[in-house]
Design an enzyme around this catalytic site. Structure first.
Site, PDB file in Angstrom:
ATOM      1  N   HIS A  41       1.721  -4.030  -0.842  1.00 34.79           N
ATOM      2  CA  HIS A  41       0.666  -3.715   0.133  1.00 34.79           C
ATOM      3  C   HIS A  41      -0.617  -3.275  -0.562  1.00 34.79           C
ATOM      4  CE1 HIS A  41       2.247   0.679   0.597  1.00 34.79           C
ATOM      5  NE2 HIS A  41       1.071   0.765   0.043  1.00 34.79           N
ATOM      6  N   GLU A  90       0.625  -3.513   5.434  1.00 35.92           N
ATOM      7  CA  GLU A  90       2.037  -3.712   5.132  1.00 35.92           C
ATOM      8  C   GLU A  90       2.430  -5.185   5.300  1.00 35.92           C
ATOM      9  OE1 GLU A  90       3.575  -1.510   3.656  1.00 35.92           O
ATOM     10  OE2 GLU A  90       3.939   0.329   4.782  1.00 35.92           O
ATOM     11  N   ASP A 139      -8.157   4.107   3.547  1.00 35.99           N
ATOM     12  CA  ASP A 139      -7.205   4.462   4.605  1.00 35.99           C
ATOM     13  C   ASP A 139      -7.048   5.966   4.763  1.00 35.99           C
ATOM     14  OD1 ASP A 139      -5.951   4.798   2.148  1.00 35.99           O
ATOM     15  OD2 ASP A 139      -4.500   3.203   2.438  1.00 35.99           O
ATOM     16  N   ASN A 151       5.755  -2.759  -2.322  1.00 35.04           N
ATOM     17  CA  ASN A 151       6.041  -3.994  -1.568  1.00 35.04           C
ATOM     18  C   ASN A 151       4.831  -4.931  -1.535  1.00 35.04           C
ATOM     19  OD1 ASN A 151       4.355  -2.647   0.160  1.00 35.04           O
ATOM     20  ND2 ASN A 151       5.841  -2.372   1.808  1.00 35.04           N
TER      21      ASN A 151
HETATM   22  C1  GLP Z   1      -0.344   4.236  -0.692  1.00 32.04           C
HETATM   23  C2  GLP Z   1      -1.837   3.944  -0.499  1.00 32.04           C
HETATM   24  C3  GLP Z   1      -2.258   2.738  -1.317  1.00 32.04           C
HETATM   25  C4  GLP Z   1      -1.767   2.890  -2.740  1.00 32.04           C
HETATM   26  C5  GLP Z   1      -0.260   2.912  -2.751  1.00 32.04           C
HETATM   27  C6  GLP Z   1       0.335   3.011  -4.141  1.00 32.04           C
HETATM   28  O1  GLP Z   1       0.461   3.498   0.145  1.00 32.04           O
HETATM   29  N1  GLP Z   1      -2.192   3.728   0.846  1.00 32.04           N
HETATM   30  O2  GLP Z   1      -3.678   2.618  -1.251  1.00 32.04           O
HETATM   31  O3  GLP Z   1      -2.243   1.835  -3.528  1.00 32.04           O
HETATM   32  O4  GLP Z   1       0.142   4.053  -2.009  1.00 32.04           O
HETATM   33  O5  GLP Z   1       0.318   4.326  -4.559  1.00 32.04           O
HETATM   34  P1  GLP Z   1       0.699   4.844  -6.010  1.00 32.04           P
HETATM   35  O6  GLP Z   1      -0.520   4.623  -6.841  1.00 32.04           O
HETATM   36  O7  GLP Z   1       0.986   6.297  -5.808  1.00 32.04           O
HETATM   37  O8  GLP Z   1       1.869   4.073  -6.459  1.00 32.04           O
END
Ligand code: GLP
Length: 243
Positions: free
Chosen positions: A138, A143, A67, A136
């Site tokens: 995702h 989402e 993404d 959440n």
């Molecule tokens: C973002 C990214 C995800 C990632 C998530 C969790 O939303 N788009 O790909 O897995 O954050 O991030 P973190 O590892 O900082 O908790």
């Protein structure tokens, strides 16, 4: 699903980096699906270290990222292209023509998503897809919703995701409200999926994603239907699965 529970974040990072490096050694021209966020940082550090020691060679590896924020490009430190360059691409011998992310600078969402979809189709299936989990549930930026979005699409981020990602932005700088992300079908196309999670604040997500109902309200729960998923998480992230 195979589950590895590690003592802490460092061990989680090393275990996941081992799995990725095994993939690269077995198939030097493999397609790696990569993720951003705080969780993979230790993995990227470990891979860079092994590359420096001469144990890993990325010269034929192809990467596709999950993404990118809509509106951000390489000029912004908070874009995912900048994150990837800083934490992995510029530290190993990946060829610049072999790394791919959605084009966040293209504000024409329809065109940006179509062009990334076409690119994914051209590159073919990921041999290994690395995934973190949002609080959440995702994955990528898929989402919670009423249905699973299949292909690359533009999403409006939920307030909880915007809030969670604020920590990466300087005070006063707005977190983008939209992002381009691989859809669920783009993710499930991977031959193998490696999910990493660390810390108690991911415990609810891990429980719902891997042991709850399969529902678009918890997008990661669809991973239960994939036939080759490896979960590497530390004790904190697994703590609610033991109850
Ligand atoms: C973002 C990214 C995800 C990632 C998530 C969790 O939303 N788009 O790909 O897995 O954050 O991030 P973190 O590892 O900082 O908790």
């Amino acid at each position: 699903m195979r589950v590895y529970i590690t003592k802490n974040y460092d061990e989680m990072s090393r275990k996941a980096a081992n799995i990725i490096s095994a993939q690269i050694i077995l198939k030097p021209d493999c397609v790696l699906g990569l993720a951003t966020g705080a969780t993979p940082l230790g993995i990227y550090n470990q891979l860079a270290e092994w590359y420096n020691k001469g144990d890993l060679n990325f010269s034929e590896v192809i990467t596709i990222n999950l993404d990118e924020y809509r509106g951000l490009g390489a000029e912004s430190e908070q874009s995912y292209i900048s994150y990837m360059r800083k934490n992995l691409f510029d530290r190993v011998n990946l060829k610049s023509e072999n790394v791919h992310l959605p084009d966040g600078r293209n504000l024409d969402s329809v065109e940006a998503c179509k062009s990334y979809n076409n690119l994914l189709a051209k590159i073919g299936r990921q041999d290994l897809q690395l995934l973190g989990l949002g609080r959440n549930g995702h994955i990528g930026f898929n989402e919670p919703g009423e249905f699973f979005e299949k292909d690359v699409h533009c999403v409006e981020l939920t307030q909880s995701t915007v809030d969670a990602n604020k920590r990466f932005f300087e005070a006063g700088k707005e977190v983008p409200t939209h992002a381009y992300t691989m859809g669920i079908r783009s993710i499930l196309r991977a031959k193998k999926i490696l999910v990493v999670a660390s810390g108690e604040d991911k415990a609810d997500a891990v429980k719902k994603v891997f042991y709850g109902a399969v529902t678009p309200k918890v997008p990661g729960s669809i991973l239960q239907l994939h036939n080759d998923v490896i979960l590497v998480c530390d004790e904190g992230a697994f703590s609610k699965c033991r109850q």
